[in-house]
Design a protein around this motif. Structure first.
Motif, short mmCIF file in Angstrom:
data_model
loop_
_atom_site.label_atom_id
_atom_site.label_comp_id
_atom_site.label_asym_id
_atom_site.label_seq_id
_atom_site.Cartn_x
_atom_site.Cartn_y
_atom_site.Cartn_z
N ARG A 1 24.44 54.35 56.86
CA ARG A 1 24.31 54.73 55.48
C ARG A 1 25.82 54.67 54.58
N ALA A 2 26.79 55.26 55.16
CA ALA A 2 28.19 55.34 54.87
C ALA A 2 28.67 54.08 54.21
N ARG A 3 28.23 53.06 55.45
CA ARG A 3 28.85 51.81 55.22
C ARG A 3 28.26 50.98 54.04
N LEU A 4 27.00 51.27 53.73
CA LEU A 4 26.17 50.72 52.82
C LEU A 4 26.43 51.39 51.45
N SER A 5 27.05 52.62 51.28
CA SER A 5 27.30 53.19 50.29
C SER A 5 28.81 52.62 49.79
N ASN A 6 29.65 52.28 50.80
CA ASN A 6 30.86 51.78 50.57
C ASN A 6 30.75 50.48 50.04
N LEU A 7 29.73 49.45 50.49
CA LEU A 7 29.67 48.40 49.94
C LEU A 7 29.23 48.16 48.60
N ALA A 8 28.43 49.38 48.00
CA ALA A 8 27.65 49.66 46.99
C ALA A 8 28.70 49.80 45.85
N ALA B 1 18.47 52.34 62.53
CA ALA B 1 19.28 51.16 62.56
C ALA B 1 20.68 51.87 62.46
N GLY B 2 21.67 51.36 63.50
CA GLY B 2 22.89 51.86 63.58
C GLY B 2 23.94 50.84 63.04
N PHE B 3 25.01 51.25 63.37
CA PHE B 3 26.33 50.57 63.03
C PHE B 3 26.23 49.06 62.95
N SER B 4 25.28 48.40 64.00
CA SER B 4 25.18 47.11 63.91
C SER B 4 24.63 46.33 62.85
N VAL B 5 23.94 47.15 62.15
CA VAL B 5 23.11 46.65 60.85
C VAL B 5 24.12 46.67 59.75
N THR B 6 24.91 45.55 59.73
CA THR B 6 25.83 45.40 58.51
C THR B 6 25.25 44.28 57.49
N VAL C 1 31.68 48.08 45.93
CA VAL C 1 32.14 46.89 45.79
C VAL C 1 31.35 45.87 45.07
N LYS C 2 30.07 45.86 45.70
CA LYS C 2 29.22 44.46 45.46
C LYS C 2 27.64 45.45 45.51
N PRO C 3 27.59 45.88 44.19
CA PRO C 3 26.25 46.45 44.02
C PRO C 3 25.21 45.55 44.28
N GLU C 4 25.12 44.36 43.62
CA GLU C 4 24.02 43.49 44.02
C GLU C 4 23.66 42.92 45.20
N LYS C 5 24.79 43.13 46.04
CA LYS C 5 24.52 42.88 47.76
C LYS C 5 23.87 44.10 48.31
N THR C 6 24.49 45.10 47.73
CA THR C 6 23.75 46.35 48.51
C THR C 6 22.31 46.47 48.11
N LYS C 7 21.83 46.18 46.88
CA LYS C 7 20.73 46.04 46.47
C LYS C 7 19.74 45.14 47.29
N ALA C 8 20.26 43.84 47.81
CA ALA C 8 19.57 42.90 48.44
C ALA C 8 19.55 43.46 49.79
N VAL C 9 20.29 44.19 50.32
CA VAL C 9 20.16 44.64 51.74
C VAL C 9 19.13 45.80 52.01
N GLU C 10 19.61 46.71 50.89
CA GLU C 10 18.45 47.74 50.89
C GLU C 10 17.05 47.22 50.82
#
Length: 111
Positions: free
Chosen positions: A53-60, A87-92, A62-71
């Motif tokens: 979740r922390a990694r996903l929020s960091n991505l948000a 899902a752990g750290f391996s889900v990037t 920089v790239k909010p559209e990619k974060t929405k797609a991953v979410e």
């Protein structure tokens, strides 16, 4: 003439009251958006561990559209039962959506 001024004052007062208290339709839309965001966050909290979740929020940031797609992809996988456990750290983003490519086109103009 007095009726026109009175009507203008009524409209102005109505606009002030709506701005102060908010439009009821607007409040319902905001409530629906808030509920949708809460549901997304709760599903993601169930599916992802803290580091993911922390990694996903960091991505948000920089790239909010990619974060929405991953979410959306993770929520869809969770709804169809394709994820087992958290899902752990391996889900990037690169592991989940390898087909998404980011292309940077540099255009230089000569003066």
């Amino acid at each position: 003439m007095a009726e026109e001024e009175l009507e203008a004052l009524r409209k102005q007062r109505l606009a002030e009251l709506q701005a102060k208290h908010g439009d009821p339709g607007d409040a319902a839309q905001q409530e629906a958006k808030h509920r949708e965001a809460e549901m997304r966050n709760s599903i993601l909290a169930q599916v992802l561990d803290q580091s993911a979740r922390a990694r996903l929020s960091n991505l948000a940031l920089v790239k909010p559209e990619k974060t929405k797609a991953v979410e959306n992809y993770l929520i869809q996988m969770a709804r169809y039962g394709q994820l087992s456990g958290k899902a752990g750290f391996s889900v990037t983003p690169t592991n989940v959506l390898p087909t998404m490519e980011v292309k940077l086109v540099l255009q230089m103009r000569r003066c």
